[in-house]
Design a protein around this motif. Structure first.
Motif, short mmCIF file in Angstrom:
data_model
loop_
_atom_site.label_atom_id
_atom_site.label_comp_id
_atom_site.label_asym_id
_atom_site.label_seq_id
_atom_site.Cartn_x
_atom_site.Cartn_y
_atom_site.Cartn_z
N MET A 113 29.28 -14.80 3.12
CA MET A 113 29.96 -15.52 3.95
C MET A 113 30.34 -15.70 4.90
N PRO A 114 29.86 -16.90 5.68
CA PRO A 114 30.28 -16.29 7.55
C PRO A 114 31.60 -15.26 6.53
N GLY A 115 31.26 -14.60 9.08
CA GLY A 115 32.72 -13.74 8.70
C GLY A 115 32.81 -12.09 8.58
N ALA A 116 31.89 -12.12 6.95
CA ALA A 116 31.60 -10.81 6.27
C ALA A 116 31.58 -9.76 7.21
N TYR A 142 20.55 -13.28 9.08
CA TYR A 142 20.78 -14.44 7.95
C TYR A 142 21.94 -15.33 8.47
N GLN A 143 22.78 -14.76 9.08
CA GLN A 143 24.44 -15.13 9.75
C GLN A 143 23.91 -15.94 10.63
N ASP A 144 23.15 -15.38 11.25
CA ASP A 144 22.91 -16.42 12.41
C ASP A 144 22.19 -17.85 12.32
N LYS A 145 21.02 -17.29 11.45
CA LYS A 145 20.22 -18.69 11.03
C LYS A 145 20.78 -19.16 10.27
N ILE A 146 21.35 -18.85 9.17
CA ILE A 146 22.10 -19.84 7.57
C ILE A 146 23.19 -20.31 7.59
N ASN A 147 24.20 -19.23 8.66
CA ASN A 147 25.44 -19.54 8.01
C ASN A 147 26.22 -20.01 9.57
N TYR A 148 24.91 -19.64 10.89
CA TYR A 148 25.38 -20.14 12.52
C TYR A 148 27.11 -19.28 12.60
N ASP A 149 27.11 -17.91 12.23
CA ASP A 149 27.98 -17.52 11.86
C ASP A 149 27.83 -16.20 13.06
#
Ligand SMILES: C[S@@+](CC[C@H](N)C(=O)[O-])C[C@H]1O[C@@H](n2cnc3c(N)ncnc32)[C@H](O)[C@@H]1O
Length: 307
Positions: free
Chosen positions: A108-111, A130-137
């Protein structure tokens, strides 16, 4: 520089361990001493050994309290060639396993991820990408903990200057996964350990610590070598492991012994079902069997939830 988790003064402890291990190794290897001296000394050693618990280090039995320093010797020795050796030994397949590991995690974003035995940062890097590219997080973070300062230094070098360091989204600490001093209970969302737990003296301690530090609802994930059940593939894999891998270790890292330990330690690690049972014993809930085989079971992903 990486921070040491309070209570884990590795460099000092490592030196202390070395001073115990080296004489012990010499004693075990002694052959030029006089017969009477050998017999009196070996009975003394035997008494000492009897008074101490033993565990395995590859196929050897060693006093339990020495395993940590023997493992430290292995990773100190291979640290500078670690990434290159992983590619050479697995023909790059370890990269696909790690990619699958992160996809299965689907964070999840922010995890907040705690990556124990994180070494040179393969999991941490994939997680942040992954967080950057998939969740834009841009709020998730990784705390990478490893017992070995040389492995951490190699990881830190890899991240140096990256935006992850500048954004303070990655932190490196020296620490023991079996006793995560300084990491609060119920404080992390995801706990990962990749190819690390079989090197720990008592893997159940790591699982118990994972359960302690995860928040309720948090997820434990382990990527580790496992057991190939298909007999023909298992036989081929044995030949590759015992004949080829130590040779590659010798040629690339000038270190046959460390890679001999690596293949032996894989054979000593519990099979998929036994390990899943250990995860449940720590308190985790698993979905179905709790694991997924990769490449015929050469490696497996185990998952547990703290419900
Ligand atoms: C095979 S490497 C794996 C590194 C990384 N996770 C990866 O997948 O490439 C194993 C790592 O486990 C670390 N390790 C061994 N025992 C440990 C312990 N008790 N606590 C923390 N790290 C440990 C070693 O120092 C080493 O960096």
């Amino acid at each position: 520089m990486f921070r040491a988790i309070p209570g884990a003064n590795l460099s000092a402890r490592h030196c202390a361990f070395r001073s115990v291990v080296e004489p012990t190794r010499r004693l075990f290897a002694s052959s030029s001493l006089s017969r009477s001296f050998v017999s009196s000394e070996s009975s003394q050693i035997q008494e000492e050994k009897a008074a101490r618990e033993e565990t395995h280090f590859g196929f050897k039995n060693v006093p339990t309290d020495l395993k940590e320093s023997l493992v430290a010797d292995v990773f100190s020795s291979v640290a500078s060639k670690y990434d290159l050796m992983n590619d050479a030994m697995s023909a790059g397949i370890h990269r696909l396993w790690k990619d699958t590991f992160i996809r299965r995690m689907s964070p999840m974003p922010g995890a907040k991820l705690l990556d124990v035995a994180g070494g040179t940062g393969d999991i941490a890097l994939r997680y942040l990408n992954y967080q950057d590219k998939i969740n834009y997080d841009s709020t998730s973070s990784v705390h990478l903990v490893d017992i070995n300062p040389q492995m951490l230094a190699a990881g830190e070098k890899r991240f140096a200057g990256s935006r992850w360091v500048q954004d303070e989204r990655i932190k490196f600490s020296v620490g023991n996964g079996e006793n995560l001093v300084g990491i609060e209970s119920n404080s992390v969302d995801i706990f990962t350990i990749a190819f690390g737990i079989r090197n720990c003296t008592t893997p159940q301690n790591v699982l118990n610590e994972a359960y302690r530090v995860l928040k309720p609802g948090g997820r434990f994930m382990c990527l580790e070598f496992s057991k190939v059940e298909q007999p023909v593939i298992s036989a081929l894999y044995d030949v590759f492991s015992f004949k080829v891998i130590p040779e590659i270790g010798q040629v690339i890292a000038n270190d046959r012994e460390s890679y001999q330990y690596l293949v032996e330690s894989i054979r000593q690690f519990p099979d998929q079902r036994t390990f899943a049972e250990m995860i449940r014993k720590a308190g985790f809930t698993t979905v179905r069997e709790g694991y997924e085989n990769l490449t015929f079971g050469v490696a497996a992903i185990h998952t547990g939830f703290k419900v």
